[in-house]
Design an enzyme around this catalytic site. Structure first.
Site, PDB file in Angstrom:
ATOM      1  CD  GLN A   1      -2.817   0.988   2.514  1.00  0.00           C
ATOM      2  OE1 GLN A   1      -2.732   0.012   3.263  1.00  0.00           O
ATOM      3  NE2 GLN A   1      -3.661   1.960   2.727  1.00  0.00           N
TER       4      GLN A   1
ATOM      5  CB  SER B   1       1.300   7.455   4.793  1.00  0.00           C
ATOM      6  OG  SER B   1       0.126   7.048   5.471  1.00  0.00           O
TER       7      SER B   1
ATOM      8  CD  GLU C   1      -4.616   0.348   6.219  1.00  0.00           C
ATOM      9  OE1 GLU C   1      -3.392   0.247   6.404  1.00  0.00           O
ATOM     10  OE2 GLU C   1      -5.158   1.383   5.820  1.00  0.00           O
TER      11      GLU C   1
ATOM     12  CD  GLU D   1      -4.590  10.411  18.496  1.00  0.00           C
ATOM     13  OE1 GLU D   1      -4.071  10.278  19.607  1.00  0.00           O
ATOM     14  OE2 GLU D   1      -4.248   9.734  17.497  1.00  0.00           O
TER      15      GLU D   1
END
Length: 399
Positions: free
Chosen positions: A112, A115, A230, A368
């Site tokens: 993947q 990010s 995921e 978060e």
């Protein structure tokens, strides 16, 4: 799920096992026949490894094949559960035909590539560029924290193709050949000593438009499918969460450690272990309920619930496991640098799992971020202010 669907799955299994012995054929060969029989992802359409039936029937397939001696899915193929649903949902027929079967057999492993150093929690802010050049795209950029990229053949790559569109609108999703010229995979050594994660640099990499997954500019929609799968996969992997057997997985290991060290602690830690057992059992039942409620191959917000809960629970479990061992919990672990071929949450025992669990509240979406998603999309709470939502990406300030 109807009786007719169950009968069609049972008939396909009967034919597959009559014609092919999983103990006599190679891993890749048998899984190829399983795909052709529509028993890879039963909820997928016929011709794409499925039969177009309820996803719950996959459990029937898995049980029968295990009884017949078929090996479980290779752990190095973790991203099968992410890339497969994304491609079948958003890819055109040519993309499905090209990638689904070798992905399922394990002939082509995936990773993947989401990010970036400046686009982690704000994934839609990514800046890796893809510029169209005829029937190809030229890609330049950097991705980071890419699990198992060093063994992957293809990567799920999301790029910025229209910098003048708002950040959620100018993204496009590709299947990237990890062996292509210009792709550079570098290890990121972790606290465990291993380099399961990587950073990937792309310099003038040419990607065929035929490897585009979904329409140009629709990368955000395709990436959401990947992310939801995921979170479901990670959420069910820790604390014994996805295991149908009560007390399995990490919580089972913790209970064994408690029993082995009961003489040292007496009753002092019994309540703490019991509270963790209860939390693990609630997670297991929640994941089971989520599976029963699933109406298609792509999960809903339950995956984010499981992921958020698992991340914190797993850290608490393994911290307690170290405490139970006293000083002995601080020794006996090998920190030698190594490049693993699977992503194992437990690995080499409690010492490894304690260190590895530090990543659980970060990978797959930080805790978060998960709380924001659940608050806004599940509980209906007011959203965070988003002043850049409708501005062109190129005009948004970046660090």
């Amino acid at each position: 799920m109807s009786d007719a669907q169950l009968q069609s799955v049972e008939a396909a299994l009967d034919t597959l096992l009559a014609d092919h012995d999983p103990t006599a054929e190679s891993y890749e060969e048998f899984r190829g026949h399983q795909f052709d029989a529509g028993l890879a992802w039963v909820q997928f359409p016929k011709g794409n490894g499925g039969l177009g039936v309820a996803p719950q029937l996959q459990r029937v397939v898995n049980k029968r094949l295990a009884q017949a001696g078929a090996p479980p899915t290779d752990p190095s193929m973790f991203f099968l559960a992410l890339a497969g649903p994304t491609i079948v949902t958003h890819g055109d027929d040519a993309v499905k035909d090209r990638f689904l079967r070798p992905m399922w057999t394990g002939e082509e492993k995936w990773c993947q590539l989401f990010s970036e150093p400046g686009a982690g929690s704000d994934f839609a802010g990514l800046g890796t560029k893809a510029i169209r050049d005829g029937d190809e795209w030229i890609v330049n950029g950097q991705k980071v924290w890419n699990t198992l990229a060093h063994i992957a053949d293809f990567g799920m790559l999301v790029t910025r193709t229209d910098p003048n569109a708002p950040k959620h609108k100018g993204m496009t999703y590709f299947a990237l050949d990890m062996k292509a010229e210009g792709v550079d995979v570098r290890p990121l050594r972790q606290i465990t000593g291993e380099a399961e994660f990587n950073e990937v640099y792309m310099t003038d990499v040419r990607v065929p438009d035929a490897h585009r997954v979904g329409a140009e500019g629709e990368g955000w929609r395709a990436s959401l499918t990947t992310l939801m799968n995921e979170r479901a996969a990670i959420g069910g992997s820790g604390g014994g969460g996805s295991r149908p057997k009560r007390g399995g997985g990490a919580i089972g290991n913790l209970v064994e450690l408690y029993r082995a060290n009961a003489d040292r602690h007496g009753e002092s830690m019994r309540d703490e272990v019991m509270q963790l057992w209860i939390r693990a059992e609630i997670l297991r039942l929640t994941n089971m309920r989520a599976g029963e409620l699933a109406k298609s191959g792509n999960p809903g917000p339950e995956g984010s619930v499981g992921k958020a809960v698992m991340a914190i629970l797993n850290q608490d479990l393994w911290e307690t496991a170290i405490d139970l061992q006293g000083p002995a919990g601080l020794i006996g672990y090998d920190y030698t640098f190594r490049r693993p071929d699977s992503s194992d949450m437990i690995g080499d025992g409690p010492g490894y799992a304690f260190l590895r669990a530090r990543a659980n509240t970060i990978e797959g979406g930080t805790t978060e971020v998960m709380k924001n998603i659940l608050g806004e999309q599940v509980l209906g709470l007011p959203g965070e202010p988003r002043v850049d939502k409708d501005r062109p990406w190129i005009e948004v300030p970046r660090g």
